[in-house]
Design a protein around this motif. Structure first.
Motif, PDB file in Angstrom:
ATOM      1  N   PHE A  24     -83.287 -90.623  16.974  1.00 16.97           N
ATOM      2  CA  PHE A  24     -82.121 -89.857  16.561  1.00 16.97           C
ATOM      3  C   PHE A  24     -81.899 -90.090  15.077  1.00 16.97           C
ATOM      4  O   PHE A  24     -82.226 -91.160  14.545  1.00 16.97           O
ATOM      5  N   SER A  25     -81.324 -89.115  14.400  1.00 14.55           N
ATOM      6  CA  SER A  25     -81.149 -89.216  12.951  1.00 14.55           C
ATOM      7  C   SER A  25     -80.173 -90.318  12.569  1.00 14.55           C
ATOM      8  O   SER A  25     -80.253 -90.883  11.484  1.00 14.55           O
ATOM      9  N   GLY A  29     -75.766 -88.501  15.932  1.00 15.93           N
ATOM     10  CA  GLY A  29     -76.741 -87.792  16.752  1.00 15.93           C
ATOM     11  C   GLY A  29     -76.960 -88.477  18.086  1.00 15.93           C
ATOM     12  O   GLY A  29     -77.030 -87.818  19.134  1.00 15.93           O
ATOM     13  N   GLU A 176     -85.142 -85.244  17.753  1.00 18.37           N
ATOM     14  CA  GLU A 176     -84.231 -84.802  16.705  1.00 18.37           C
ATOM     15  C   GLU A 176     -84.190 -83.285  16.583  1.00 18.37           C
ATOM     16  O   GLU A 176     -83.132 -82.678  16.429  1.00 18.37           O
ATOM     17  N   GLU A 180     -81.207 -83.566  19.928  1.00 23.24           N
ATOM     18  CA  GLU A 180     -80.074 -83.846  19.040  1.00 23.24           C
ATOM     19  C   GLU A 180     -79.480 -82.572  18.461  1.00 23.24           C
ATOM     20  O   GLU A 180     -78.264 -82.416  18.392  1.00 23.24           O
TER      21      GLU A 180
END
Length: 479
Positions: A24-25, A29, A176, A180
């Motif tokens: 995840f960023s 997120g 991502e 996300e």
């Protein structure tokens, strides 16, 4: 031969690196994706139904206490294990203790079973959203509409396959870029929709055939007021077990999902804040769902409408929306779109957990893995969807209920395997690894783990006993 082995090992390393490169960023997120997994269709119909059945405010108080103790313990354990091991469930437990590899296998099997029917439920919700969007809301309120739909040999299959296809497409695009990105849009929209519908429900007024006027505010008061009438020790125990099972399923614990999501969390993320935020988001949506549904049902059906149980979403609510008149169609659209978002984000997390585990087992890339799983679960979804028509049969389950294909999958995964896995995981963490294994990860960057003492007590003494009782009750051993 040496060249082949070298290339093979390089390919294996590449596949493992590909999986580990997924992340995840950042904290937002991760929280939105994890909250999306936790906030599922159970928040929208099961929580309000249980609250109405189990004493309104009394159930809410019990549930909130469990969120801060029991739910916090299991959620913290799963996420911390995931980030510390950087493995999905099937490898995480093996990394902790090789002899406990079997627990990882059991955990992996839970989403494998859940995925067979989750898209089917998502298909039902999508069907109702389509009905309201096309102006056919009156038909959905008719007696027998839901039964005629799920017993059709074509329609439920089509919608299940559609929902499964969308889920697979999102997971195919990665952590991502797929999960996300979708969660960042869907979760805020879902929250806004729930707030809007809940606010509208409080403005409702309706005079029944006897001339009695009921209002949404009265329904909210019914929802929030603790009803102590006829409360006994056995009755309170049942309320406790209902609240615990709802929390258990709602937070997506003990099915490998939060372990998988935890493995995607970057080292600099504050897990303490993340856990708190996930708890708040999930519990907030559940409480708002009750404020959204119970007042509306109360206004048009009184307290009798609260006993609808699982049919609340597909039978009772369409009747309520129809009774609202012209506004009902618009409210129905908002509600079922909200339900689609909640179900889709949960369905994504289930498939992602399976995908991550399969990538580690077979050393395969994401895209190839998702494509193979998509074919498998498109077929599985079709079979489960036909469980009410072509493949219909009834089985007496150990807990006393009667079910067919979907019910069997749900019973085995939710009522048997998940409580059993949670019981074993609390023993592993509390007594084999010791609580410091998780506590150290929660304090990895020097953060203060404020509920550290509570975690020690819960994971070693309270949670194992609670999970044993829930397992015995869910399987029918403890009547």
């Amino acid at each position: 031969m040496l060249y082949y082995i070298t290339i093979g090992n390089m390919d294996r390393s590449f596949r493992i690196m590909e999986k580990k490169a997924s992340s995840f960023s950042g904290q937002i997120g991760f929280v939105l994706a994890a909250a999306g997994s936790a906030v599922g269709v159970g928040n929208l119909w099961r929580f309000p139904y249980l609250a109405a059945k189990d004493g309104g405010g009394l159930f809410l108080l019990v549930y909130l206490v469990l969120v801060l103790t029991f739910g916090f313990t299991l959620l913290t354990s799963d996420i911390a294990i995931g980030r510390r091991t950087k493995q999905s469930a099937i490898r995480a437990y093996e990394t902790m203790r090789p002899k406990w590899k079997f627990l990882g296998i059991l955990t992996f099997l839970v989403p494998v079973l859940i995925m067979t029917y989750y898209a089917v439920i998502g298909g039902w919700i999508t069907k109702y959203a389509a009905v309201y969007l096309t102006g056919q809301s009156a038909a959905a309120a008719e007696d027998g509409y839901f039964t005629s739909f799920i017993t059709s040999p074509v329609s439920p299959v089509v919608f299940a396959l559609l929902f499964m296809g969308v889920t697979a497409f999102i997971v195919y695009n990665g952590v991502e870029g797929g999960i996300e990105r979708v969660s960042r849009y869907m979760m805020p929209i879902l929250l806004v929709l729930v707030v809007v519908i809940a606010g509208y429900a409080l403005t409702l007024r309706h005079e029944d055939a006897s001339g009695q006027m009921r209002t949404g505010l009265e329904g909210l008061r019914y929802y929030l007021t603790p009803h102590m009438e006829g409360l006994t020790v056995s009755r309170f125990l049942q309320i406790l077990l209902d609240a615990m099972s709802q929390l258990f399923f709602s937070l997506s614990v003990s099915m490998g999902i939060m372990i998988t999501y935890g493995s995607y969390v970057k080292p600099d993320v504050d897990l303490n804040k993340a856990v708190n935020q996930i708890e708040i988001f999930d519990t907030g949506v559940a409480l708002l769902a009750g404020a959204m549904i119970i007042p509306a049902v109360y206004v048009f059906s009184g307290t009798e409408g609260m006993s609808a149980g699982p049919s609340l979403m597909f039978v009772s609510l369409p009747k309520v929306f129809n009774a609202m008149g012209k506004a009902g169609m618009f409210v129905g659209i908002l509600f079922f779109v909200t339900a689609i978002f909640a179900t889709l984000t949960s369905c994504i997390s289930v498939l992602e957990s399976i995908t991550a585990n399969c990538m580690e087992i077979f050393h395969s890339g994401r895209k190839k893995t998702v494509l193979v799983l998509a074919v498998i679960y498109l077929a599985a979804s079709a079979i489960i969807a036909l469980g009410y028509s072509i493949f219909y049969f009834e089985v007496q389950l150990p807990n006393g209920s009667v079910g067919q294909l979907l019910d069997i999958m749900d019973y085995v995964s939710n009522s048997v395997m998940m409580p059993f896995i949670a019981l074993l995981s609390t023993i592993l963490i509390g007594w084999v690894m010791t609580p410091d294994y998780v506590i150290d990860e929660m304090q990895r960057n020097g953060e203060t783990f404020r509920r550290k003492k509570l975690y020690r007590v819960m994971i070693r003494y309270v949670a194992p006993v609670m999970m044993l009782v829930l397992f015995l009750q869910s399987t029918g051993i403890l009547a």
